[in-house]
Write a protein that holds these residues in place. Structure first.
Motif, PDB file in Angstrom:
ATOM      1  N   ARG A 138      24.418  70.775  29.390  1.00 24.30           N
ATOM      2  CA  ARG A 138      25.234  69.672  29.880  1.00 24.30           C
ATOM      3  C   ARG A 138      24.329  68.519  30.299  1.00 24.30           C
ATOM      4  O   ARG A 138      23.286  68.725  30.920  1.00 24.30           O
ATOM      5  CB  ARG A 138      26.078  70.112  31.072  1.00 24.30           C
ATOM      6  CG  ARG A 138      27.162  71.115  30.694  1.00 24.30           C
ATOM      7  CD  ARG A 138      28.149  71.312  31.833  1.00 24.30           C
ATOM      8  NE  ARG A 138      29.254  72.151  31.394  1.00 24.30           N
ATOM      9  CZ  ARG A 138      29.356  73.446  31.647  1.00 24.30           C
ATOM     10  NH1 ARG A 138      28.405  74.056  32.320  1.00 24.30           N
ATOM     11  NH2 ARG A 138      30.396  74.135  31.224  1.00 24.30           N
ATOM     12  N   ASP A 139      24.731  67.306  29.969  1.00 26.80           N
ATOM     13  CA  ASP A 139      24.017  66.110  30.399  1.00 26.80           C
ATOM     14  C   ASP A 139      24.186  65.978  31.913  1.00 26.80           C
ATOM     15  O   ASP A 139      25.313  65.871  32.409  1.00 26.80           O
ATOM     16  CB  ASP A 139      24.610  64.882  29.692  1.00 26.80           C
ATOM     17  CG  ASP A 139      23.857  63.594  30.012  1.00 26.80           C
ATOM     18  OD1 ASP A 139      23.045  63.578  30.963  1.00 26.80           O
ATOM     19  OD2 ASP A 139      24.106  62.592  29.311  1.00 26.80           O
ATOM     20  N   PRO A 140      23.099  65.984  32.691  1.00 33.48           N
ATOM     21  CA  PRO A 140      23.231  65.923  34.143  1.00 33.48           C
ATOM     22  C   PRO A 140      23.616  64.547  34.679  1.00 33.48           C
ATOM     23  O   PRO A 140      23.940  64.413  35.864  1.00 33.48           O
ATOM     24  CB  PRO A 140      21.830  66.312  34.629  1.00 33.48           C
ATOM     25  CG  PRO A 140      20.923  65.848  33.533  1.00 33.48           C
ATOM     26  CD  PRO A 140      21.692  66.106  32.262  1.00 33.48           C
ATOM     27  N   GLY A 141      23.603  63.534  33.824  1.00 32.24           N
ATOM     28  CA  GLY A 141      23.822  62.174  34.316  1.00 32.24           C
ATOM     29  C   GLY A 141      25.258  61.813  34.611  1.00 32.24           C
ATOM     30  O   GLY A 141      25.742  61.965  35.739  1.00 32.24           O
ATOM     31  N   PRO A 142      26.003  61.294  33.647  1.00 29.99           N
ATOM     32  CA  PRO A 142      27.367  60.814  33.901  1.00 29.99           C
ATOM     33  C   PRO A 142      28.298  61.935  34.352  1.00 29.99           C
ATOM     34  O   PRO A 142      28.104  63.109  34.012  1.00 29.99           O
ATOM     35  CB  PRO A 142      27.807  60.275  32.535  1.00 29.99           C
ATOM     36  CG  PRO A 142      26.543  60.066  31.768  1.00 29.99           C
ATOM     37  CD  PRO A 142      25.592  61.109  32.254  1.00 29.99           C
ATOM     38  N   ILE A 143      29.315  61.558  35.147  1.00 29.25           N
ATOM     39  CA  ILE A 143      30.335  62.509  35.587  1.00 29.25           C
ATOM     40  C   ILE A 143      31.689  61.921  35.235  1.00 29.25           C
ATOM     41  O   ILE A 143      32.329  61.236  36.055  1.00 29.25           O
ATOM     42  CB  ILE A 143      30.239  62.786  37.106  1.00 29.25           C
ATOM     43  CG1 ILE A 143      28.795  63.099  37.500  1.00 29.25           C
ATOM     44  CG2 ILE A 143      31.158  63.941  37.496  1.00 29.25           C
ATOM     45  CD1 ILE A 143      28.604  63.296  38.987  1.00 29.25           C
ATOM     46  N   PRO A 144      32.168  62.127  34.015  1.00 29.34           N
ATOM     47  CA  PRO A 144      33.421  61.508  33.571  1.00 29.34           C
ATOM     48  C   PRO A 144      34.601  61.809  34.485  1.00 29.34           C
ATOM     49  O   PRO A 144      35.456  60.945  34.710  1.00 29.34           O
ATOM     50  CB  PRO A 144      33.624  62.110  32.176  1.00 29.34           C
ATOM     51  CG  PRO A 144      32.237  62.474  31.712  1.00 29.34           C
ATOM     52  CD  PRO A 144      31.523  62.913  32.945  1.00 29.34           C
ATOM     53  N   LEU A 145      34.661  63.014  35.037  1.00 30.08           N
ATOM     54  CA  LEU A 145      35.801  63.376  35.873  1.00 30.08           C
ATOM     55  C   LEU A 145      35.905  62.481  37.102  1.00 30.08           C
ATOM     56  O   LEU A 145      37.006  62.067  37.492  1.00 30.08           O
ATOM     57  CB  LEU A 145      35.697  64.841  36.293  1.00 30.08           C
ATOM     58  CG  LEU A 145      36.885  65.388  37.101  1.00 30.08           C
ATOM     59  CD1 LEU A 145      38.143  65.384  36.251  1.00 30.08           C
ATOM     60  CD2 LEU A 145      36.584  66.793  37.609  1.00 30.08           C
TER      61      LEU A 145
END
Length: 363
Positions: free
Chosen positions: A347-354
Motif C-alpha cells: 500500500r502507498d503510505p502517502g495519500p489517504i483517499p478515505l
C-alpha cells in the motif's frame, strides 16, 4: 510465542510498494526537521508573557494533535502551570484571560482546531498558532497572535511531528514556563542520527519483528501497541495512528499501568486453537518507566505466553539522553515500522483517499 527483545535498529521499508509522497525520506530527515524547527521557532517574533498564565491548552487533531500529547508528556511535569490537550471542536470551559492556547494545525484549515481556537480567543485567552498557513495563519494575523510557521514542503501532517512539537516547546520556553529546549533537541537529533546510521548498516538480518511485520501486512495479525507512562503512551498512540494512516490497517494502543486493570484480563481469549491469535502485541519501552512497570511488563509477557491462544509479542527499546531523545527515538522506530508494514501490504503510505472523502462529505 515470545519473540526476542529487539535491541537492533529498525530498518528502512523494503521496496515492495510505491511511496508517492516519499514519506521514507521525511521520516529519515526527522533530526534535521527538529533542528530547523528549533532555529525557526527561536527566530519567531512575539512572545506571550508567562507571568500572567495560569494554565495551558494545546489544540490539534490527528497528525497535528500529537503535538499536544508530546508537550503534555515532556513539558507538563516540569511546568508551574497545568497543561491540557484538546482534540475536538470544543474549547475547555476553564479557558480565559489567564490561558495560553496553542493551536496546532499543519494545514491551517483543520475545522475542529479553528473552531476551538476561535472560542479560546473570544474567551480572552492568549493564542499562538503553529501552522504552515491556511486560515489559522490568517486568524493569527487578525488577532496579532504569535505565528510559528511550519515548513510547508513537508508532505503530510504526520510527517511533520518534529516541527509541530518543537515549536510549542520553544513558545513555552519563551514565555518563561520551561527551559532547556535547545539541549533537548540537540540530544534528540543526536540519537535519531545514531538510529538512522545503525539502520543503514547490516543490523536488519536478525530483526525479530520481521515475522510480525509480514503477518500484519498480510492481514494475518492486528497490532496492539503497549506503552508505559506518559512517554510510552504517546509512542503507542503514534504507532497506532501511523499503522492506520500509512498502512491503512486497523491497529490499537493501550498504556501501562492502566491496561493491567482491565485489558490484561481479556487475553485468555476463546476461539479455535488452530486459528492462532489474531493479534500481536508490540511493547514500546523506555528508561523513564516507573520501576513497577518493569514487573507489570514481565507479568504481562507471561499472560500472553500462557493465554489459551498464545499471543505473539515483541519489544522496541528507546535509547538516547533524556526524555525527548527517547520519545522521539520510539517515534522514529514506529514510523519506520509503519512504512515496513505498508510495504508488506503493498500500500502507498502517502495519500489517504478515505479521509479526503470524509472532508468532502463534511463540506
Amino acid at each position: 510465542m515470545t519473540l526476542p527483545r529487539n535491541d537492533t535498529p529498525v530498518t528502512t521499508a523494503p521496496e515492495a510498494a510505491a511511496d508517492s509522497l516519499d514519506l521514507a525520506r521525511a521520516v529519515a530527515g526527522l533530526p534535521e526537521q527538529m533542528e530547523a524547527a528549533l532555529a525557526s521557532s527561536q527566530a519567531t517574533e512575539g512572545a506571550v508573557d508567562g507571568s500572567r498564565i495560569a494554565n495551558v491548552v494545546v489544540m490539534g487533531m490527528g497528525g497535528s494533535g500529537v503535538a499536544g500529547d508530546i508537550v503534555s508528556a515532556l513539558a507538563a511535569p516540569l511546568m508551574p502551570v497545568p497543561v491540557a490537550v484538546a482534540k475536538g471542536y470544543e474549547c475547555p470551559a476553564f479557558v480565559g484571560p489567564t490561558t495560553l492556547a496553542i493551536a496546532v494545525s499543519f494545514s491551517g484549515n483543520t475545522e475542529e482546531t479553528l473552531t476551538a481556537a476561535t472560542a479560546a480567543h473570544d474567551a480572552g485567552a492568549s493564542v499562538l498558532a503553529v501552522t504552515s498557513g491556511g486560515r489559522l495563519a490568517e486568524l493569527a494575523g487578525e488577532w496579532a497572535a504569535p505565528l510559528y510557521e511550519v515548513d510547508s514542503a513537508i508532505p503530510m501532517p504526520r510527517a511533520a511531528v518534529g516541527a509541530i512539537s518543537v515549536a510549542p516547546l520553544v513558545a513555552l520556553e519563551r514565555a518563561g514556563l520551561l527551559s532547556g529546549i535547545a539541549d533537548w533537541v540537540d540530544s534528540a537529533a543526536a540519537q535519531l542520527r545514531t538510529r538512522r546510521n545503525a539502520a543503514d548498516g547490516d543490523g536488519a538480518a536478525a530483526d525479530p519483528l520481521e515475522g510480525i511485520v509480514r503477518a500484519v501486512g498480510n492481514g494475518e495479525l492486528t497490532p496492539v501497541f503497549y506503552g508505559g507512562g506518559a512517554l510510552g503512551a504517546v509512542a503507542a498512540g503514534r504507532a497506532k495512528a501511523q499503522i492506520n494512516e500509512n498502512a491503512k490497517i486497523p491497529a490499537f494502543a493501550s498504556f501501562m499501568p492502566e491496561l493491567c486493570h482491565n485489558e490484561l484480563a481479556g487475553w485468555d481469549q476463546a476461539g479455535r486453537l488452530a486459528d492462532g491469535s489474531p493479534l500481536a502485541v508490540i511493547a514500546l519501552r523506555h528508561d523513564f518507566e516507573h520501576v513497577q512497570l518493569q514487573r507489570r511488563y514481565d507479568f504481562t509477557h507471561g499472560v500472553l505466553d500462557g493465554a489459551r491462544i498464545a499471543v505473539p509479542h515483541a519489544e522496541l527499546h528507546a535509547a538516547g539522553d533524556g526524555p525527548m531523545a527517547q520519545l522521539f527515538d520510539l517515534i522514529y522506530q514506529v514510523d519506520v515500522l509503519s512504512l515496513r508494514v505498508a510495504a508488506a501490504a503493498r500500500r502507498d503510505p502517502g495519500p489517504i483517499p478515505l479521509l479526503e472523502e470524509l472532508k468532502a462529505f463534511l463540506a
